[in-house]
Write an enzyme that holds these catalytic residues in place. Structure first.
Site: not given
Ligand code: NAD
Length: 367
Positions: A94, A194, A196, A198
């Protein structure tokens, strides 16, 4: 320019890298700085036994370098488990770019970042994560082939988020089947934290199935838009962790299940996209188990995105990506079964299966 050198005696006693609590036998950590663009990034390569370390790049306004390092260590380790449990021939890696995604993006910055990725000769392959969009990865692709999640016009698979959302939806249905006896989400109260890339697609699947969806986000504009578009309500309570819902779906940032929240959670199932949802996988996973809350391991159910971008390397098509992502439903139920039989938390069960696969490959590689 360094103006004053700290004497060795004055240095902090904690080792800054290998002594970090989140350091877990990571193979390589690369600190990247480009003076001209101001790029400051860290690439974490956790494990490459199964294949090259593939994982997205996150652009975030970290408070300090410790926070960024800790994040990349945790996230890259998570990728090792994610690819291993998903049966992909990939290792875990990552990257984080320490910057504000709203203000600091430029073609030069992504080119500079891409050159660092290229310098690793394919040991690390990047993609999108929080704060990064497909056009950013296209810029990285200008300077290196070691990038996935690029535009379809460049031969890529595009934004992986819709496939991630589909996998989370499958994992959530499996967890519902396990806890409630049916995977039908119609009428189930589901809180999505959340909304966003996804979270929004997940909301669309849930709303379509007739779930009673509530959404929470720090972005008021997005809340209004998504609420209107899918006919879902905005969570208005004081503390969303104590919301009386059937399912809590963390789709923002990680570590939302922590010392402050773990005893408050009223949901009976937790299934979301965010990486590293358990602040401490030993302590908080165990508490959830004791409280009878079914936790669908994040790295297992949010693997749709990596399955999708892996198609760019393994050369399989969209239909195959979706089929593999749909299979998250079966894998999730298998993990719950393994956890029950071995008296493990779901998180530990998923980790044990992933670790076995890596160990097995390690033995084969040394034959
Ligand atoms: P995103 O940046 O598009 O969306 C994140 C959303 O969370 C934003 O709307 C943001 O406003 C909101 N948010 C941030 N802090 C919040 C808070 N404290 N409370 C409520 N909302 C908050 O990111 P995304 O691509 O949708 O990814 C969401 C999560 O899923 C991340 O943890 C990411 O690492 C993980 N994930 C994403 C993918 C993918 O394919 N995009 C794959 C696997 C895992």
């Amino acid at each position: 320019m360094v103006t004053e050198l700290t004497t060795v005696a004055e240095l902090p006693k904690i080792d800054p890298v290998f002594g970090q609590v989140s350091y877990d036998n990571h193979e390589q950590i690369v600190f990247c700085h480009d003076k001209d663009t101001g790029l400051k990034a860290i690439i974490g390569i956790h494990n490459t036994v199964l294949g090259p370390a593939l994982g997205g790049t996150r652009m975030w306004k970290y408070q300090n370098e410790w926070e960024a390092l800790n994040d990349v260590l945790r996230l890259s380790r998570g990728m090792t488990y994610k690819s291993a449990i998903s049966g992909l021939d990939l290792g875990g890696g990552k990257a984080v770019i320490i910057a504000d995604s709203k203000k600091d993006k430029s073609p030069e910055l992504f080119h500079a970042f891409g050159k660092f990725v290229h310098s690793l000769s394919g040991k690390y392959i990047t993609a999108e994560d929080v704060g990064i969009d497909t056009p950013d990865m296209d810029l990285v692709h200008d300077v290196t082939p070691y990038v996935t999640g690029i535009s379809e016009s460049r031969g890529g698979s595009g934004n992986p988020s819709p496939v991630t959302a589909y996998g989370v939806y499958m994992g959530m249905k499996a967890a519902a089947k396990y806890k409630f006896g049916s995977d039908n989400l119609e009428g189930k109260k589901i809180l999505v934290q959340g909304i966003g890339h996804v979270g929004e697609t997940l909301v669309s699947h849930l709303a379509k199935e007739g779930a009673l969806v509530q959404i929470a986000d720090i972005n008021e504009e997005r809340l209004a838009e998504v609420s209107k578009q899918y006919g879902v309500s905005i969570y208005t309570g004081e503390n969303l962790y104590s919301a009386e819902v059937d399912i809590y779906s963390p789709c923002a940032l990680g570590a939302t299940i922590n010392d402050d929240t773990v005893h408050k959670i009223q949901a009976k199932v937790i299934a979301g996209a965010a990486n590293n949802q358990l602040a401490n996988e030993n302590i908080h996973g165990q508490i959830l188990k004791e409280r009878g809350i079914v936790y669908a391991p994040d790295f297992l159910i949010n693997a749709g995105g990596i399955i999708n971008v892996y198609a760019e390397i393994a050369k399989y098509d969209k239909a195959e990506s979706l089929r593999r992502t749909e299979n998250i439903y079966n894998t999730t139920l298998e993990i719950f079964d393994y956890a029950e039989k071995n008296n493990l938390t779901n998180q530990k069960a998923a980790m044990a299966i992933a670790e076995n696969r890596i160990e097995q490959r390690k033995k084969e590689n040394t034959k």
